[in-house]
Design a protein around this motif. Structure first.
Motif, PDB file in Angstrom:
ATOM      1  N   ALA A 123       0.819  -1.216   0.000  1.00 55.80           N
ATOM      2  CA  ALA A 123       0.000   0.000   0.000  1.00 55.80           C
ATOM      3  C   ALA A 123       0.848   1.260   0.000  1.00 55.80           C
ATOM      4  N   HIS A 124       2.062   1.193   0.553  1.00 56.62           N
ATOM      5  CA  HIS A 124       2.890   2.396   0.601  1.00 56.62           C
ATOM      6  C   HIS A 124       3.497   2.739  -0.765  1.00 56.62           C
TER       7      HIS A 124
ATOM      8  N   PRO B 195      -4.243   3.826  -4.229  1.00 56.60           N
ATOM      9  CA  PRO B 195      -5.307   2.958  -4.757  1.00 56.60           C
ATOM     10  C   PRO B 195      -6.259   3.724  -5.664  1.00 56.60           C
TER      11      PRO B 195
ATOM     12  N   VAL C 275      -7.531  -1.667  -0.098  1.00 56.88           N
ATOM     13  CA  VAL C 275      -6.376  -1.943   0.759  1.00 56.88           C
ATOM     14  C   VAL C 275      -6.778  -2.958   1.817  1.00 56.88           C
TER      15      VAL C 275
ATOM     16  N   GLN D  69      -1.739  -4.245   1.901  1.00 58.58           N
ATOM     17  CA  GLN D  69      -1.548  -4.588   0.493  1.00 58.58           C
ATOM     18  C   GLN D  69      -2.666  -3.982  -0.352  1.00 58.58           C
ATOM     19  N   ILE D  70      -2.315  -3.581  -1.571  1.00 56.40           N
ATOM     20  CA  ILE D  70      -3.338  -3.200  -2.549  1.00 56.40           C
ATOM     21  C   ILE D  70      -3.859  -4.504  -3.146  1.00 56.40           C
TER      22      ILE D  70
END
Length: 200
Positions: A14-15, A19, A25, A29-30
């Motif tokens: 996610a960093h 998105p 998210v 994680q995406i």
């Protein structure tokens, strides 16, 4: 990226991404929210948030199909439709087939159908035998007469133009029709019985 993904499939931390559409998210994680193609877009210069200005956006979109691909993917046999099918197995009561062409268009998926003994031909129905009408591997032209049950379409070859159009002999040789109920091997001349479709 132009990879096809499925719902729940991780796409990256996610960093590392912002998105976009079709993702969410989960646990840092995406994750994809739908079946589709992954696309990343570079940050635009109009983004004033410096924390996300250098972070690409990741999204999932539904695949784009051509008009022909979309029609084939959604093509379903309907009552009165003319189909081409391949005989997969037979028993004394019916022939089970895999439908792969509907009204001249190739299906996106094969559908299962059955030709019951009473639907093989119009006349002398009580004398019809499946084993002398079809064999596994035969290509048959048939017509849908009923949507049947949840797993099978009911088909009929009870017309002169319907029946076996391509077949191989027991020895594996191509055969050609010699009358409405017999086909002949091109190599050995052996004759085998079939419910033959009248050639156009």
């Amino acid at each position: 990226m132009t990879t096809i993904v499925v719902p729940g499939q991780p796409l990256g931390p996610a960093h590392a991404y912002v998105p976009g559409d079709g993702v969410h998210v989960f646990n840092g994680q995406i994750v994809s929210s739908l079946v589709g193609q992954v696309a990343t877009s570079k940050p635009t210069s109009t983004n004033t948030n410096t924390a996300t200005a250098a972070t690409p956006t990741i999204s999932v979109t539904k695949p784009t199909l051509s008009a022909d691909e979309e029609a084939s993917a959604t093509l379903l046999p309907d009552v009165h439709a003319e189909v081409l099918c391949r005989v997969t197995r037979i028993n004394a009561r019916q022939a089970t087939v895999a439908i792969f062409v509907v009204n001249g268009r190739v299906c996106g998926d094969e559908f299962q159908g059955v030709i019951r003994v009473q639907d093989v031909r119009m006349t002398e129905v009580d004398r019809v035998r499946i084993f002398t009408s079809f064999r596994p591997g035969d290509i048959v032209r048939a017509r849908v007469i009923s949507l049947g049950d949840q797993s099978n379409y009911y088909l009929s070859t009870a017309h002169n133009s319907l029946g076996v159009i391509m077949a191989s002999s027991e020895a594996g040789d191509p055969m050609y029709p010699i009358n409405w109920r017999e086909m002949k091997s091109t190599r050995t001349g052996v004759i085998e019985e079939r419910k033959v479709a009248k050639p156009f």
